[in-house]
Design a protein around this motif. Structure first.
Motif, PDB file in Angstrom:
ATOM      1  N   PRO A  21      60.544  22.675  71.223  1.00 34.04           N
ATOM      2  CA  PRO A  21      59.365  22.211  70.497  1.00 34.04           C
ATOM      3  C   PRO A  21      59.199  20.702  70.612  1.00 34.04           C
ATOM      4  O   PRO A  21      60.174  19.962  70.481  1.00 34.04           O
ATOM      5  CB  PRO A  21      59.683  22.600  69.041  1.00 34.04           C
ATOM      6  N   MET A  22      57.960  20.249  70.873  1.00 36.15           N
ATOM      7  CA  MET A  22      57.727  18.801  71.022  1.00 36.15           C
ATOM      8  C   MET A  22      56.512  18.380  70.209  1.00 36.15           C
ATOM      9  O   MET A  22      55.394  18.887  70.429  1.00 36.15           O
ATOM     10  CB  MET A  22      57.551  18.457  72.504  1.00 36.15           C
ATOM     11  N   PHE A  23      56.758  17.442  69.294  1.00 31.70           N
ATOM     12  CA  PHE A  23      55.706  16.939  68.419  1.00 31.70           C
ATOM     13  C   PHE A  23      54.557  16.355  69.247  1.00 31.70           C
ATOM     14  O   PHE A  23      54.789  15.592  70.185  1.00 31.70           O
ATOM     15  CB  PHE A  23      56.291  15.871  67.476  1.00 31.70           C
ATOM     16  N   LEU A  84      60.641  24.483  62.417  1.00 31.37           N
ATOM     17  CA  LEU A  84      60.370  24.053  61.045  1.00 31.37           C
ATOM     18  C   LEU A  84      61.283  22.877  60.703  1.00 31.37           C
ATOM     19  O   LEU A  84      62.503  22.972  60.841  1.00 31.37           O
ATOM     20  CB  LEU A  84      60.647  25.229  60.093  1.00 31.37           C
ATOM     21  N   ILE A  85      60.669  21.780  60.264  1.00 24.69           N
ATOM     22  CA  ILE A  85      61.462  20.622  59.822  1.00 24.69           C
ATOM     23  C   ILE A  85      61.879  20.907  58.383  1.00 24.69           C
ATOM     24  O   ILE A  85      61.010  21.035  57.505  1.00 24.69           O
ATOM     25  CB  ILE A  85      60.614  19.321  59.878  1.00 24.69           C
ATOM     26  N   VAL A  86      63.186  21.029  58.148  1.00 24.89           N
ATOM     27  CA  VAL A  86      63.620  21.375  56.790  1.00 24.89           C
ATOM     28  C   VAL A  86      64.021  20.133  55.971  1.00 24.89           C
ATOM     29  O   VAL A  86      64.600  20.245  54.914  1.00 24.89           O
ATOM     30  CB  VAL A  86      64.743  22.455  56.776  1.00 24.89           C
ATOM     31  N   SER A 131      69.530  26.495  64.723  1.00 24.55           N
ATOM     32  CA  SER A 131      69.419  25.156  64.137  1.00 24.55           C
ATOM     33  C   SER A 131      69.809  24.116  65.157  1.00 24.55           C
ATOM     34  O   SER A 131      70.844  24.265  65.820  1.00 24.55           O
ATOM     35  CB  SER A 131      70.368  25.013  62.950  1.00 24.55           C
ATOM     36  N   ASP A 132      69.013  23.052  65.249  1.00 22.12           N
ATOM     37  CA  ASP A 132      69.430  22.013  66.190  1.00 22.12           C
ATOM     38  C   ASP A 132      70.259  20.963  65.468  1.00 22.12           C
ATOM     39  O   ASP A 132      70.009  20.630  64.320  1.00 22.12           O
ATOM     40  CB  ASP A 132      68.262  21.445  67.001  1.00 22.12           C
ATOM     41  N   VAL A 133      71.313  20.513  66.151  1.00 17.57           N
ATOM     42  CA  VAL A 133      72.250  19.541  65.566  1.00 17.57           C
ATOM     43  C   VAL A 133      72.575  18.483  66.611  1.00 17.57           C
ATOM     44  O   VAL A 133      72.599  18.775  67.807  1.00 17.57           O
ATOM     45  CB  VAL A 133      73.562  20.234  65.095  1.00 17.57           C
ATOM     46  N   ASN A 155      73.506  13.773  74.479  1.00 12.73           N
ATOM     47  CA  ASN A 155      72.993  12.447  74.843  1.00 12.73           C
ATOM     48  C   ASN A 155      71.912  12.553  75.923  1.00 12.73           C
ATOM     49  O   ASN A 155      71.899  13.487  76.712  1.00 12.73           O
ATOM     50  CB  ASN A 155      74.126  11.513  75.288  1.00 12.73           C
ATOM     51  N   GLY A 156      70.996  11.620  75.871  1.00  9.55           N
ATOM     52  CA  GLY A 156      69.935  11.572  76.883  1.00  9.55           C
ATOM     53  C   GLY A 156      68.793  12.534  76.644  1.00  9.55           C
ATOM     54  O   GLY A 156      67.845  12.591  77.440  1.00  9.55           O
ATOM     55  N   ALA A 157      68.839  13.306  75.531  1.00 12.45           N
ATOM     56  CA  ALA A 157      67.758  14.269  75.273  1.00 12.45           C
ATOM     57  C   ALA A 157      66.477  13.539  74.862  1.00 12.45           C
ATOM     58  O   ALA A 157      66.527  12.429  74.332  1.00 12.45           O
ATOM     59  CB  ALA A 157      68.175  15.232  74.155  1.00 12.45           C
ATOM     60  N   GLY A 158      65.341  14.196  75.070  1.00 16.00           N
ATOM     61  CA  GLY A 158      64.072  13.654  74.583  1.00 16.00           C
ATOM     62  C   GLY A 158      63.986  13.844  73.077  1.00 16.00           C
ATOM     63  O   GLY A 158      64.693  14.674  72.518  1.00 16.00           O
ATOM     64  N   GLY A 159      63.130  13.079  72.425  1.00 16.94           N
ATOM     65  CA  GLY A 159      63.001  13.166  70.965  1.00 16.94           C
ATOM     66  C   GLY A 159      64.246  12.605  70.295  1.00 16.94           C
ATOM     67  O   GLY A 159      64.905  11.709  70.838  1.00 16.94           O
ATOM     68  N   HIS A 160      64.591  13.140  69.128  1.00 16.82           N
ATOM     69  CA  HIS A 160      65.789  12.674  68.416  1.00 16.82           C
ATOM     70  C   HIS A 160      67.024  13.216  69.120  1.00 16.82           C
ATOM     71  O   HIS A 160      67.245  14.422  69.146  1.00 16.82           O
ATOM     72  CB  HIS A 160      65.761  13.159  66.963  1.00 16.82           C
TER      73      HIS A 160
HETATM   74  C1  LIG Z   1      57.840  14.278  73.095  1.00 13.78           C
HETATM   75  C2  LIG Z   1      58.914  15.008  72.360  1.00 13.78           C
HETATM   76  C3  LIG Z   1      58.673  15.447  71.074  1.00 13.78           C
HETATM   77  C4  LIG Z   1      59.680  16.144  70.387  1.00 13.78           C
HETATM   78  N1  LIG Z   1      59.407  16.639  69.134  1.00 13.78           N
HETATM   79  C5  LIG Z   1      60.309  17.413  68.497  1.00 13.78           C
HETATM   80  C6  LIG Z   1      59.984  18.047  67.261  1.00 13.78           C
HETATM   81  O1  LIG Z   1      58.907  17.926  66.721  1.00 13.78           O
HETATM   82  N2  LIG Z   1      60.943  18.812  66.676  1.00 13.78           N
HETATM   83  C7  LIG Z   1      62.181  18.977  67.246  1.00 13.78           C
HETATM   84  O2  LIG Z   1      63.018  19.680  66.676  1.00 13.78           O
HETATM   85  N3  LIG Z   1      62.502  18.404  68.421  1.00 13.78           N
HETATM   86  C8  LIG Z   1      61.585  17.649  69.059  1.00 13.78           C
HETATM   87  N4  LIG Z   1      61.887  17.103  70.283  1.00 13.78           N
HETATM   88  C9  LIG Z   1      63.195  17.394  70.898  1.00 13.78           C
HETATM   89  C10 LIG Z   1      63.136  18.656  71.747  1.00 13.78           C
HETATM   90  O3  LIG Z   1      62.888  19.784  70.959  1.00 13.78           O
HETATM   91  C11 LIG Z   1      64.477  18.864  72.528  1.00 13.78           C
HETATM   92  O4  LIG Z   1      65.589  18.741  71.678  1.00 13.78           O
HETATM   93  C12 LIG Z   1      64.619  17.867  73.675  1.00 13.78           C
HETATM   94  O5  LIG Z   1      63.401  17.666  74.337  1.00 13.78           O
HETATM   95  C13 LIG Z   1      65.672  18.358  74.667  1.00 13.78           C
HETATM   96  O6  LIG Z   1      66.006  17.368  75.586  1.00 13.78           O
HETATM   97  P1  LIG Z   1      65.231  17.123  76.995  1.00 13.78           P
HETATM   98  O7  LIG Z   1      63.911  16.519  76.611  1.00 13.78           O
HETATM   99  O8  LIG Z   1      66.114  16.153  77.687  1.00 13.78           O
HETATM  100  O9  LIG Z   1      65.084  18.435  77.668  1.00 13.78           O
HETATM  101  C14 LIG Z   1      60.925  16.385  70.991  1.00 13.78           C
HETATM  102  C15 LIG Z   1      61.147  15.934  72.309  1.00 13.78           C
HETATM  103  C16 LIG Z   1      60.156  15.266  72.993  1.00 13.78           C
HETATM  104  C17 LIG Z   1      60.413  14.829  74.403  1.00 13.78           C
END
Ligand SMILES: Cc1cc2nc3c(=O)[nH]c(=O)nc-3n(C[C@H](O)[C@H](O)[C@H](O)COP(=O)(O)O)c2cc1C
Length: 324
Positions: A21-23, A84-86, A131-133, A155-160
């Protein structure tokens, strides 16, 4: 039970992948086309800016996937998931949970808080909770809440993103967890998926690789920046949401900020209702270190087909290397 349920899901997938999921990026279209192509499609519930819009999206996804299942296609339609953001600051938590009860998505992915209340609701209708951690402390806590799957955001993942290397994170988690294990962070190619399976992951979670697919909400400017960027264009900072994440340095510069002089944001608000928060994700773009793999915009089905080919070739070459 959840292991068997999951094994049945996995054997019907084209590749063992969840489109993470990506915001502001994941769209209902992306979920539908991803599931039709044989991967688990997902979206953050907050991408629908109101509860009414969310209800329409969930209705549409349910109906279109049901219609696709009626068609006689070689690839079975994969289940869909919501995120779902808890966190206590998510003002939509209760109403979004009501829609989860109504539409019963087969998988619910929780982020940023205790998944326990969600587990009871989702298990009641027969769904799975992942659950993501981002670290071992959170992994240990989540492992004791009755969830079915742990998503290790490395490490290196997109988002948090976390700071742990996937080799270290996976082996440490395997000491106390034998449920479904999903790995995230920079996974871009079929070879990467095989590598994670070799380390013991059941599935992978891929975000960045799908940002520029044809079905997402990503703007043209964001897509162009992704295609022009590589792993060294990312900054890992807590300046934008109060939690460390990876962001594209050129987008920070375009917003008039110096990527090397950022200050920690001292408040957190995961309702994303505040204009400033939404603006940060709208103008300052996130990606993971796998960004270099994005070369063009293509339908998600084409990306899945490419991943599948790479995945199968990798296994075939491992088998022939072992024999030879
Ligand atoms: C643009 C963007 C928005 C994201 N938004 C969310 C989000 O709303 N909720 C969430 O749980 N993770 C979010 N993430 C994290 C992703 O769900 C996922 O953990 C991450 O993209 C995996 O790493 P990768 O981008 O290297 O494949 C987001 C990632 C990106 C790149």
């Amino acid at each position: 039970m959840s292991q068997q349920q999951f094994a049945r899901i996995k054997e019907r997938l084209a590749v063992p992948v969840i489109a993470a999921p990506m915001f502001l990026v994941s769209s209902p279209e992306m979920v539908i086309e991803g599931c039709k192509a044989g991967i688990i499609g997902s979206f953050p519930l907050l991408n629908a800016r109101t509860t009414e819009i969310l209800e329409e999206w969930m209705e549409r996804i349910t109906q279109e996937l049901a219609a696709a299942r009626e068609e006689d296609t070689a690839q079975p339609v994969a289940p869909w998931a919501v995120n779902l953001i808890v966190h206590r600051t998510n003002k939509r938590y209760e109403t979004d949970l009501d829609l989860i009860k109504k539409f019963q998505p087969p998988i619910v992915i929780t982020s940023l808080g205790n998944p326990q209340p969600v587990v009871d609701i989702v298990h009641e209708y027969g769904g799975l909770v992942f659950s993501d951690v981002i670290n071992l402390t959170h992994a240990r806590k989540a492992a004791n809440t009755g969830i079915d799957g742990l998503i290790l955001v490395c490490n290196g993942a997109g988002g948090h993103a976390g700071t742990l290397n996937p080799v270290a994170f996976l082996s440490a988690v395997q000491e106390f967890w034998n449920g479904i294990t999903i790995v995230a962070g920079c996974i871009s190619r079929g070879q990467d998926i095989v590598a994670m399976e070799v380390l013991g992951a059941d599935m992978v979670y891929m975000g960045t690789r799908f940002i520029a697919t044809a079905e997402t909400f990503a703007s043209e400017a964001y897509r162009s920046m992704l295609m022009a960027s590589n792993a060294e264009d990312l900054i890992y900072t807590d300046a934008f949401s109060g939690v460390h994440g990876n962001y594209l340095a050129p987008s920070i510069r375009n917003a008039g900020l110096d990527p090397n002089q950022l200050q920690k944001k001292d408040t957190m608000d995961f309702s994303f209702a505040q204009v400033s928060e939404a603006k940060a994700w709208k103008d300052i773009w996130s990606a993971g270190q796998g960004v270099g793999a994005i070369k063009r915009t293509a339908p998600i089905a084409d990306v899945v087909a490419e991943l599948r080919e790479e995945y199968e070739q990798t296994y075939a070459s491992l088998v022939s290397a072992r024999k030879g």
